[in-house]
Scaffold this active site. Structure first.
Site, PDB file in Angstrom:
ATOM      1  N   SER A   1      -4.557  -4.203 -15.749  1.00 20.70           N
ATOM      2  CA  SER A   1      -3.998  -5.332 -14.977  1.00 20.70           C
ATOM      3  C   SER A   1      -4.882  -5.819 -13.838  1.00 20.70           C
ATOM      4  O   SER A   1      -4.264  -6.091 -12.723  1.00 20.70           O
ATOM      5  CB  SER A   1      -2.415  -4.911 -14.722  1.00 20.70           C
ATOM      6  OG  SER A   1      -1.668  -6.034 -14.540  1.00 20.70           O
TER       7      SER A   1
ATOM      8  N   TRP B   1      -2.467  -3.507 -24.827  1.00 27.02           N
ATOM      9  CA  TRP B   1      -1.287  -2.970 -24.326  1.00 27.02           C
ATOM     10  C   TRP B   1      -0.161  -3.852 -24.989  1.00 27.02           C
ATOM     11  O   TRP B   1       0.944  -3.634 -25.555  1.00 27.02           O
ATOM     12  CB  TRP B   1      -1.200  -2.896 -22.798  1.00 27.02           C
ATOM     13  CG  TRP B   1       0.146  -2.775 -22.228  1.00 27.02           C
ATOM     14  CD1 TRP B   1       1.167  -2.112 -23.034  1.00 27.02           C
ATOM     15  CD2 TRP B   1       0.585  -3.092 -21.072  1.00 27.02           C
ATOM     16  NE1 TRP B   1       2.296  -2.132 -21.818  1.00 27.02           N
ATOM     17  CE2 TRP B   1       2.009  -2.847 -21.008  1.00 27.02           C
ATOM     18  CE3 TRP B   1       0.085  -3.747 -19.955  1.00 27.02           C
ATOM     19  CZ2 TRP B   1       2.684  -2.829 -19.660  1.00 27.02           C
ATOM     20  CZ3 TRP B   1       0.684  -4.090 -18.924  1.00 27.02           C
ATOM     21  CH2 TRP B   1       2.005  -3.422 -18.527  1.00 27.02           C
TER      22      TRP B   1
ATOM     23  N   LYS C   1      -2.270 -19.509 -12.525  1.00 26.98           N
ATOM     24  CA  LYS C   1      -1.699 -20.364 -13.534  1.00 26.98           C
ATOM     25  C   LYS C   1      -0.338 -20.369 -13.478  1.00 26.98           C
ATOM     26  O   LYS C   1       0.414 -21.441 -13.649  1.00 26.98           O
ATOM     27  CB  LYS C   1      -1.854 -20.030 -15.013  1.00 26.98           C
ATOM     28  CG  LYS C   1      -1.315 -18.627 -15.455  1.00 26.98           C
ATOM     29  CD  LYS C   1      -1.240 -18.275 -16.933  1.00 26.98           C
ATOM     30  CE  LYS C   1      -0.909 -16.979 -17.198  1.00 26.98           C
ATOM     31  NZ  LYS C   1      -1.368 -16.498 -18.665  1.00 26.98           N
TER      32      LYS C   1
ATOM     33  N   TYR D   1       2.101   2.064 -27.609  1.00 30.32           N
ATOM     34  CA  TYR D   1       1.846   0.524 -27.783  1.00 30.32           C
ATOM     35  C   TYR D   1       2.544  -0.055 -29.087  1.00 30.32           C
ATOM     36  O   TYR D   1       1.907   0.267 -30.127  1.00 30.32           O
ATOM     37  CB  TYR D   1       0.502  -0.012 -27.665  1.00 30.32           C
ATOM     38  CG  TYR D   1      -0.214   0.233 -26.378  1.00 30.32           C
ATOM     39  CD1 TYR D   1       0.376   0.951 -25.095  1.00 30.32           C
ATOM     40  CD2 TYR D   1      -1.496  -0.033 -25.906  1.00 30.32           C
ATOM     41  CE1 TYR D   1      -0.052   0.892 -23.940  1.00 30.32           C
ATOM     42  CE2 TYR D   1      -2.251   0.324 -24.725  1.00 30.32           C
ATOM     43  CZ  TYR D   1      -1.353   0.910 -23.958  1.00 30.32           C
ATOM     44  OH  TYR D   1      -1.733   1.250 -22.584  1.00 30.32           O
TER      45      TYR D   1
END
Length: 336
Positions: A206, A21, A216, A54
Site C-alpha cells: 500500500s 491482494w 484521485k 487472497y
C-alpha cells in the site's frame, strides 16, 4: 527497472513488485488480471507477491496461470501463510506445523511451481509456539519448497525472536512485509532500526495508501466510479480511513511537488517509499494494465531532500507514526 538485495542475502528482487491482494479472483476478471501480469513482465517486473488467503486461494491460482510458460528462474514468486483458507476449519489458520506444511503444498500446486522464492508468515501467531513455527519453516526450506523465509507485520521484538530462532535452525529470515506510505509510517521508529540490525529488508504494501496518494479522491467530491473506495468486496473497507477532507486536501497539495519531478502523484508516492534504504521493494496492485505501466516509472527516481521535507510539511499531522499500530495488525486469537 532497478533491483535490490533482499535483506542480508545475495537474492535480488525488482524494486517494484506486483501484488494481487484485492484484485485477482475478486475485483477484476481473470483475463484482465492476466493482462496486468503481462504488463508487469513487459515493464521489467520480475517479482510477484500473493497469499493463500487472497480470495480464499483463488488469487494464487490466477497468478499461477498468468505466469505459466515464463522461465521460472527469471521470476521471484512470493506467497504467504496464516489466514483462514479452504473451509476455514479449526486447523485451516495460523502458523502451526500442520497448517504450514499443508499450506505450502497447496500454494505450490496453485502457483504451478516446484518452489517459491520467499514464503512469508502473513501475521504473528500468538497461539502457536514460535519454535514450532520456525522449525516448520526450516523444514520447508530444507525440502526445497521455499528458498527464503519472510514475515509480514511483525513487531521489532517479534523480528528479533524469529531471527534468532532462524539462525539457530540454519536458515535465513530476510524480509518483513508491512504497510508503509507517506501517510502510514508506523515502522520507522522501531521496526526499521531492528531490521537494519538484523539484516532484514522491508517489502512494503500500500505505498499509494489504497490509491489515496494518487490524488484521485477529491475533498467534498463524490467517490470516482469504479474506484477502490466504491468496491464493497473489500476495497472500500481498506481505503475509508483516509477519506477525510483534511487528508484529501493535503494530498492535493502534493501535486505540484510531483510535477517538479515530472511524476504523477501515484508515482511520487511509490518513489517516496523507495527512498528508505531499508525498503527492498514497493508492492503495486492494479485493476488495469495502464496502472502498472504508470507506476513502474517510479523505479530509479531520486527525490531531493528539499522535496522530501516539503512532503513532510504538507502531510503534517495527517501522518500516522504510532509504532504500536504494528502490534494491532496480528490477531490475538486465530479463530477461523
Amino acid at each position: 527497472m532497478q533491483f535490490r538485495y533482499l535483506g542480508n542475502s545475495g537474492f535480488k528482487i525488482s524494486e517494484i513488485t506486483y501484488g494481487n491482494w484485492l484484485t485477482h479472483g475478486s475485483q477484476v476478471e481473470n483475463d484482465t488480471a492476466t493482462a496486468c501480469v503481462r504488463a508487469a513482465l513487459d515493464a521489467g517486473i520480475t517479482t510477484f507477491d500473493t497469499a493463500d488467503v487472497y480470495a480464499n486461494t483463488v488469487a494464487e491460482s490466477v497468478l499461477g496461470e498468468a505466469l505459466k510458460g515464463e522461465r521460472r528462474p527469471s521470476l521471484e514468486i512470493f506467497t504467504k501463510v496464516f489466514g483462514p483458507t479452504g473451509p476455514k476449519g479449526h486447523n485451516d489458520v495460523g502458523l502451526s506445523r500442520k497448517h504450514i506444511m499443508e499450506s505450502i503444498d497447496g500454494s505450490l500446486q496453485r502457483l504451478q511451481t516446484d518452489y517459491v522464492d520467499l514464503y512469508q508468515a502473513h501475521r504473528f501467531d500468538f497461539e502457536t509456539p514460535l519454535e514450532e513455527t520456525m522449525q516448520a519453516f526450516a523444514d520447508v526450506v530444507r525440502q526445497g519448497k521455499a528458498l527464503y523465509i519472510g514475515v509480514s507485520e511483525w513487531t521489532a521484538d517479534q523480528l528479533r525472536a524469529g531471527h534468532a530462532l532462524a539462525k539457530e535452525l540454519g536458515f535465513q529470515l530476510i524480509s518483513n512485509q508491512p504497510e508503509y506510505s507517506a501517510l502510514w509510517r508506523v515502522i520507522e521508529e522501531e521496526v526499521v532500526p531492528a531490521s537494519k540490525e538484523l539484516g532484514i529488508s522491508q517489502i512494503v504494501w500500500s505505498p499509494v495508501a489504497q490509491g489515496v496518494l494518487s490524488g484521485k479522491y477529491k475533498p467534498g467530491a463524490p467517490l470516482p466510479e469504479g474506484s477502490r473506495a466504491t468496491d464493497e468486496k473489500g476495497g472500500a473497507g481498506a481505503v475509508k480511513r483516509w477519506l477525510t477532507d483534511d487528508v484529501l486536501t493535503r494530498v492535493q497539495e502534493l501535486t505540484p511537488i510531483a510535477q517538479e519531478l515530472s511524476l504523477t502523484s501515484a508515482q511520487l508516492a511509490v518513489a517516496w517509499v523507495l527512498q528508505n534504504d531499508n525498503v527492498a521493494a514497493a508492492i503495486i496492485g492494479a485493476s488495469r494494465p495502464e496502472q502498472v505501466q504508470e507506476n513502474v516509472k517510479a523505479s530509479g527516481v531520486t527525490i531531493p531532500d528539499e522535496l522530501l521535507g516539503r512532503i513532510d510539511e504538507v502531510l503534517g499531522g495527517a501522518v500516522e507514526r504510532d509504532p504500536s499500530r504494528t502490534h494491532e495488525r496480528s490477531p490475538k486469537t486465530r479463530e477461523a
